[in-house]
Each structure stands twice: as C-alpha cells, then as structure tokens.
Design an enzyme around this catalytic site. Structure first.
Site, PDB file in Angstrom:
ATOM      1  N   GLU A 282     -17.179  24.980 -79.774  1.00  0.00           N
ATOM      2  CA  GLU A 282     -15.742  25.223 -79.946  1.00  0.00           C
ATOM      3  C   GLU A 282     -14.928  24.141 -79.226  1.00  0.00           C
ATOM      4  O   GLU A 282     -13.930  23.657 -79.754  1.00  0.00           O
ATOM      5  CB  GLU A 282     -15.361  26.620 -79.447  1.00  0.00           C
ATOM      6  CG  GLU A 282     -15.980  27.715 -80.321  1.00  0.00           C
ATOM      7  CD  GLU A 282     -15.365  29.092 -80.121  1.00  0.00           C
ATOM      8  OE1 GLU A 282     -14.889  29.371 -79.014  1.00  0.00           O
ATOM      9  OE2 GLU A 282     -15.374  29.877 -81.086  1.00  0.00           O
TER      10      GLU A 282
ATOM     11  N   ASP B 221     -22.133  39.486 -67.332  1.00  0.00           N
ATOM     12  CA  ASP B 221     -22.971  38.305 -67.070  1.00  0.00           C
ATOM     13  C   ASP B 221     -23.866  38.441 -65.852  1.00  0.00           C
ATOM     14  O   ASP B 221     -24.776  37.639 -65.673  1.00  0.00           O
ATOM     15  CB  ASP B 221     -22.086  37.070 -66.835  1.00  0.00           C
ATOM     16  CG  ASP B 221     -21.372  36.631 -68.089  1.00  0.00           C
ATOM     17  OD1 ASP B 221     -21.411  37.368 -69.089  1.00  0.00           O
ATOM     18  OD2 ASP B 221     -20.779  35.542 -68.070  1.00  0.00           O
TER      19      ASP B 221
ATOM     20  N   GLY C 138     -12.760  40.226 -64.567  1.00  0.00           N
ATOM     21  CA  GLY C 138     -13.053  39.602 -65.857  1.00  0.00           C
ATOM     22  C   GLY C 138     -13.105  40.693 -66.911  1.00  0.00           C
ATOM     23  O   GLY C 138     -12.573  41.788 -66.704  1.00  0.00           O
ATOM     24  N   PHE C 139     -13.759  40.414 -68.033  1.00  0.00           N
ATOM     25  CA  PHE C 139     -13.819  41.422 -69.094  1.00  0.00           C
ATOM     26  C   PHE C 139     -14.470  42.709 -68.604  1.00  0.00           C
ATOM     27  O   PHE C 139     -13.956  43.797 -68.840  1.00  0.00           O
ATOM     28  CB  PHE C 139     -14.574  40.882 -70.302  1.00  0.00           C
ATOM     29  CG  PHE C 139     -13.738  39.985 -71.146  1.00  0.00           C
ATOM     30  CD1 PHE C 139     -12.735  40.508 -71.940  1.00  0.00           C
ATOM     31  CD2 PHE C 139     -13.923  38.612 -71.136  1.00  0.00           C
ATOM     32  CE1 PHE C 139     -11.938  39.688 -72.721  1.00  0.00           C
ATOM     33  CE2 PHE C 139     -13.132  37.780 -71.909  1.00  0.00           C
ATOM     34  CZ  PHE C 139     -12.138  38.315 -72.704  1.00  0.00           C
TER      35      PHE C 139
END
Lengths: 416, 416
Positions: free
Chosen positions: B173, B303, B12-13
């Site tokens: 969003e 996270d 992931g990031f």
C-alpha cells in the site's frame, strides 16, 4: 542584448509577490531571468499561524508549495539558504553556491526582537514559523496533561498559567484563540481541573493594545479581551524571563511554564549585517523607490526595510499589506529600469486593519468604516481566506472552519 | 460488593475496542472501574498511515483524542507509559506510579521486526506511528530537493531510489501511494529530474506478495504493481542495510538513501519480557478465552497475543480485524466473569481483505467475492472510512479525498 538576472531573496509576502509581479511585468523581456531563493520549499501564510496553534486550521493548509506555483513560468525557484549579500560584487552567497545578479530584491523578513530581556531568547516560545506554531500547540496540550496528574496546587497553577508577552496583533489574536481552546474544549475534557486555576496573562509595555488599529478600536478590543477573562496588563514591561517565571517591571512575578514572546520584530541578521545605513531595528533605510541609496539596482522591502511614510512621519509597520504593495512597486520599478523608462516613487495606500478576537469576535476598520464583534470576525475570515494563495488552500481552510463549527476541536498531542 | 478494577493497556484497536465494549457490557455493574492506559492521549487509525506519507490525508484526521471519547463514561483514561506488568502481584508499573487490577487486558501492540538483519534497525525507516509517517514524507521530499541540485548521475540515482523491504499489506500500500505521488506530482514539479532515474524497489523474502489475501489476488496484485513500474523482487531476502545501500541474499546491491522496513512485526518488549509461554515473535500464548493459562483474569489480544485458529492450524495474523473481534470477546468474558456466568471460547470470523494499490486501484475479497481495480479501491475507501472512529474524522478524511481528487498533492517539506 545580454541576459540579465533579477534575484529575489525570500518567499514570504514580499518576495513571493515580487516574483509573481515581475513574471507578469516582464512577459515580453524573455531574456531576463528571475531567480527566487528561499530556505524552505513553500510560502507560509503567517496571518493564520495562531489558528494552527489552536487547532482550528491544519498546518499544511496555510502553506503553498512554490515549485508548482512557478512550474510554467520563467521564475527559477531554488531552495537555498542565503549566507550573505555582497552588494559591491553583486552576488549572493548561499549554502548551494554563489548567485550573481543585475537587480536584487531583499525580502528576507524579520526575526523576533527580544529587546535584550534576560532569559527571553533562551526560554520563550516564538510564533514566526510553522514549527513554532505546532511546537507551542504541543506544549500547551502537554501542560494540561501534566496539570491533570499534579497534586500540588501551586505547581498545578503554574502549569496552567500562560503568559503572552506583548499585546500587538499577534499576541492578541493568539491569546483569544487559546482562550477559546482552553475554555470551550480543554476544560471540558479535563474534568479534574478547575477552570479558576487557568490564567492567560498578557503584559504589554506600552499604554495600549494593537498599535495597528485606531485608538478607539484598541480600547474596545481591550474591553473584549478582559471580558473573555484574559488578564491584560498595560504599562507592564517584562524585565526577565526564566524557567518557571516572568518578572514585570513593577516587581510582580507571574509563575508560569509557558512564555510566548509576541512583543516585536527586528530585521533578519543577514540584513542587519549589510554595510549600509540602518535603523535601530537593523532594517536598511531605503529611498522613495525602495532602493538602497548607495547601491542602485538593489531593493529592500517588507520587514527588512525602513521606508518612511511622509504622511505618517514614521516608518511603515512590518505588516503583510505593506510588503505586498512594496513588492508590486519594486517589480514595476525593475521592469521600467529594464526598459529604460523613468521610475516612480512608492506610495503606500493603507487598506485597513482587522484583528480577530476568537470565535465570533473581532475589531477592525476598512476604508474608514469601523467594525466590531461578529461583522469584524466574518470580515476577517472573508478577507484572509481571499488572500490565501491558491484555490486549494482556500477550499481547505474554509472546510476546516466549517468542520470546526460543527465539531469540538482536537486535543491530541501529536509527537513530531 | 467490593469495587473491582479492570485495567486495559494500550489504546490501539484492541485496547480501545475493549474499553468501549466493556463500558457497554458493564452498564449495570456500576461498582466496576475501567482504567485505560496509553502513552499518548489519542487513538491512531493505522490503516491510513501510508496516506499520511503520501500527503493524501492530514495527519490529525486519522487521530482520535481519547479524553472526549470517554468524557461521559466511567472509563478512566490515564496517559501513562507502561514500564512492566507484575502478573503475580496483579499490578502495573507505569511512569506515573502503580495501578492494581482485578482483570487485565494486555493490548500493547507490536514493534517492527528487523529479523536481526545487519544495520536495519539503525538505518531503516519504519511505518508504525504518526511520527514515522510524517518523518518519512519529509525525507522523501528532501531526497527530491537534493537530487534536483545533484550533478553527479550516480549520486542522483541513489537519492531517487526508494527501497521498501517486505511486500506485505503495509509495503504494497505504501509503495503504490508513493509511486502515485512521485509519478503524478513530484516529477512534474522537478522538471530537471528524469523520471527514468527514479526507482521504487520492493524486495520480498517469500515467493508471493500480500500474504493476507488469496493467492490468486496476490498474483493479480503483483501484476498491477509491476505495471505501475514498481520493481517487486520475490525470493529476495535482504541480508544487510547500510547508509547508502541495501544488500540482497543473491549478492545484488541496491544503492539507496531510503530504506523503509515493512517486513513484519514482533511483540512489544514489555510483553516479550513476561514470565509466561511465548512464541518465536515474543507473543504470549493464550487459551481459547484469550486468557493467560497461568494467570486467570489476565487477557492478551491483538498483535501481542498468539491465538491459534483451529481451522487455519496457524496463529491469527496481526491485523486490526483480529484485534477488534478479540476485544469484543474479552470484554464479554470479563463481563460474564464479573456476573459469575460461564465464559465462551473465542471464535474468529474472517470478514475479508482489501488492499489499496494507489489511486483508483486495489484487490480484495469480501464474503468470498473477489474484487479488483476501481471497485476494490472504492470499497477500500468506503470500508475504512466507516471504520474510522468518530464522525469528525470521517468527514475530514472524506473531504481530504474529495479535495485530493480536484487538486494536485502538496509537496511542501514542512520542518517539524
């Protein structure tokens, strides 16, 4: 004058074009309703399915949603799956209830013909729907991921052997696209794998490839395929398919985890079940007006109709151009019948053939002029881009191709 | 000098940027290996997931295949699913065997936090993966198809009610994108449906929306949401979810077939199972170097780490910008450790926030300057386009947006 209803079954090339032409032809007969039924809510442009598998074009770009297409027309599109056709009672049974008709257009297309080969239906991939194309792509990428981890050379070679059964248009176009993807992208990104372990095998029962084009072009195409490293085997019918192997008629066994069945089609089971005369592929035999002889007002076209061409002395092939021309003829005949005019027999006019053979290569013949190599490939792209329905898809597919010319293909295995 | 191995879990990031920075920082230490493990073979750009659901962007365009990214580097990407982490024995157990490490970066991300609400985990949709986004899109289109055929007004209204639980960034969003899709495209193409029967309900447990932005912007955003017709309910915790209904704490019941859970995240179960100190969300508590206090050489970020910000007096939020900054810091710390240099504590620098509120609208704050409306939306597009990894995806997403400005959105329900 009482309301009359024309019902069209299927939104493939035949059904969609029949609806579009009828809408135009019946502009003045406001009292006639046109109902189009399909189990999906979109039209799929099948000639580009092999590019979905190779990742050259996005799945959604070859799909045209039907509701916006008919929004401002009188065509009433209903998403419904046809269960059966009651020709006597002039009604269609669907999963959403019954629909009566005065005129019927059967354009339900075809399904894969496994020719009763052992294990084929259970094991082989097909290439008839978007789901097929996306699933085959994911499977192919999974084979490379697994081969990358496999230490046993025999098992690794089996993972890297891909067998496409049948060298018709679909088989040949898919094989060359996959060969491009494998040679130009996948092998570069799996440096542990040896390119010599990858095999693309294309067994064909008959003595030639791509029956749609002339014999001279087919031989030229065969030569191109072999130079690309695709193992085409002529006179090599497949007699059995199992998890892990394909057996040919000469007893040879191809060990593989990937069998794609591109060997032929037969009529949709609903059509096959109709109480009328059919051919050996289950297609209903229609007269020169594409009408069912015993059931006036009911027409069949495309892959589910057996329509003989007096000049060829053979039935017309299951191609998009046949279905589209038949759709126009049927629409015209129905419009004439509604006006009480005399109908005209359908005459097929062959426009030509084009077969793409991977990036920058192809063979084809249009209006008697033969093309091969880059000109054939460019023509393929130009012709099929133009045949896509709607400018949005044309723009998006063209952009996919342009982006594809500058960047490497994607190799992400997307789980959906 | 013996070979040393840095193992990074997750692409992931956090994990991807840690790998990229380590590769750069260790350019001279050729003897250090970098191993990156992920269960997929791609990096997913999560901030655009809501645009996959609305059909604004193609799924594949927000996905970056990992192998080409690391082809010419020393980063050894392996597609493997992490089963457990043995901190004592310094090894990772995966579905592809064991991997030992000298330095470890835990970047396994988060999973949805259902806060033990009855029926939520079993019934609600989530928006954490590409599969989630594509599945939710298909479900939404299916609801419109079914509503189109439904005669019973109560059942039709239930089919057309969409409940998004939690008004954080993801919920807001997604809600505005869906509202655009419904109002601008779907209702035009389902003329039998009455727009007044469509409801988009957004219950939020706390007293404000989008906790990431300042209070002033949040109130501005709330006003914009309500003017778009989205029913935002503040102080309205959901206490139960079942097939067909959502129950709020005040006893009100929202009849719906579609519940999307966007209410929060908790640590990955593998991280939650580690024998170290964790917070109430299962995130491991790291020191100022993002290191596990009892296990030097093991780092956690993004996270799955609880990293307190001394200025905020609170843990850093689970956002991409936190993970990316932490990734750079961890890479730097590991490089320093390998060279025997002193390490530096991690300091988070907040760069700003941007929330897109559907086509042409948004709120945000960058460097203390607040934006709203069109400028915020344009900035959102510019910033996130720039943050996509690789020019191919930037070009393709930009083209998706340009095509989207000229043509109607797709509404085909693609079965895959």
């Amino acid at each position: 004058m009482p309301d009359r209803q024309v019902v069209i079954l299927g939104a493939g090339f035949g059904g969609l074009y029949a609806a579009l032409h009828l809408e135009r032809a019946l502009r003045r007969e406001r009292s006639t309703r046109i109902v189009l039924l399909d189990k999906g809510n979109y039209h799929l442009f099948l000639p580009m399915l092999h590019e979905i598998t190779s990742g050259g074009v996005e799945p959604r770009h070859v799909v045209r949603p039907l509701r916006p297409l008919f929004r401002k027309t009188r065509v009433d599109f209903r998403r419904a799956e046809v269960r059966s056709i009651d020709l006597e009672g002039r009604r269609i049974l669907t999963d959403q209830g019954e629909v009566g008709y005065d005129y019927l257009v059967i354009a339900l297309g075809s399904t894969t013909n496994f020719f009763s080969v052992d294990g084929a239906a259970e094991t082989a991939f097909t290439l008839k729907s978007l789901k097929d194309a996306v699933g085959l792509r994911n499977h192919l990428l999974e084979m490379f991921e697994r081969a990358d981890l496999e230490r046993d050379p025999d098992r690794r070679r089996r993972l890297l052997t891909f067998c496409l059964v049948g060298a018709g248009c679909t088989g040949v176009e898919l094989a060359t696209e996959l060969q491009d993807l494998i040679q130009k992208t996948l092998l570069r990104n799996y440096p542990h794998l040896d390119g010599r372990e990858v095999r693309l095998v294309l067994p064909e029962a008959s003595g030639r490839i791509v029956p749609c084009v002339s014999s001279r072009l087919a031989w030229l195409g065969l030569d191109k395929l072999r130079r690309k490293g695709i193992e085409v085997r002529l006179h090599a019918p497949v007699i059995a398919v199992s998890e892990g192997a394909v057996t040919l008629a000469d007893g040879k066994v191809v060990p593989t985890e990937t069998v794609v069945w591109t060997a032929g089609v037969k009529a949709n089971p609903i059509v096959e079940g109709l109480p009328v005369e059919k051919d050996e592929l289950g297609r209903v035999i229609v007269d020169e007006y594409l009408e069912l002889p015993q059931f006036p007002g009911a027409f069949a076209l495309g892959d589910c109709a057996h329509c003989s061409d007096p000049r060829l002395q053979a039935p017309l092939p299951p191609t998009a151009q046949v279905a589209v021309q038949q759709a126009r003829a049927v629409a015209d005949t129905i419009a004439k019948a509604l006006r009480g005019q005399a109908k005209r027999p359908f005459v097929y006019r062959h426009q030509g053939d084009l077969v793409s053979l991977g990036s920058g290569d192809g063979v084809g013949e249009i209006g008697g002029v033969a093309f091969s190599g880059l000109p054939a490939w460019l023509l393929w792209r130009a012709v099929f881009l133009g045949k896509l329905i709607g400018w949005k898809n044309r723009v998006r597919v063209a952009l996919d191709w342009i982006v594809g010319a500058f960047f490497e293909r994607d190799i992400s295995k997307l789980e959906w």
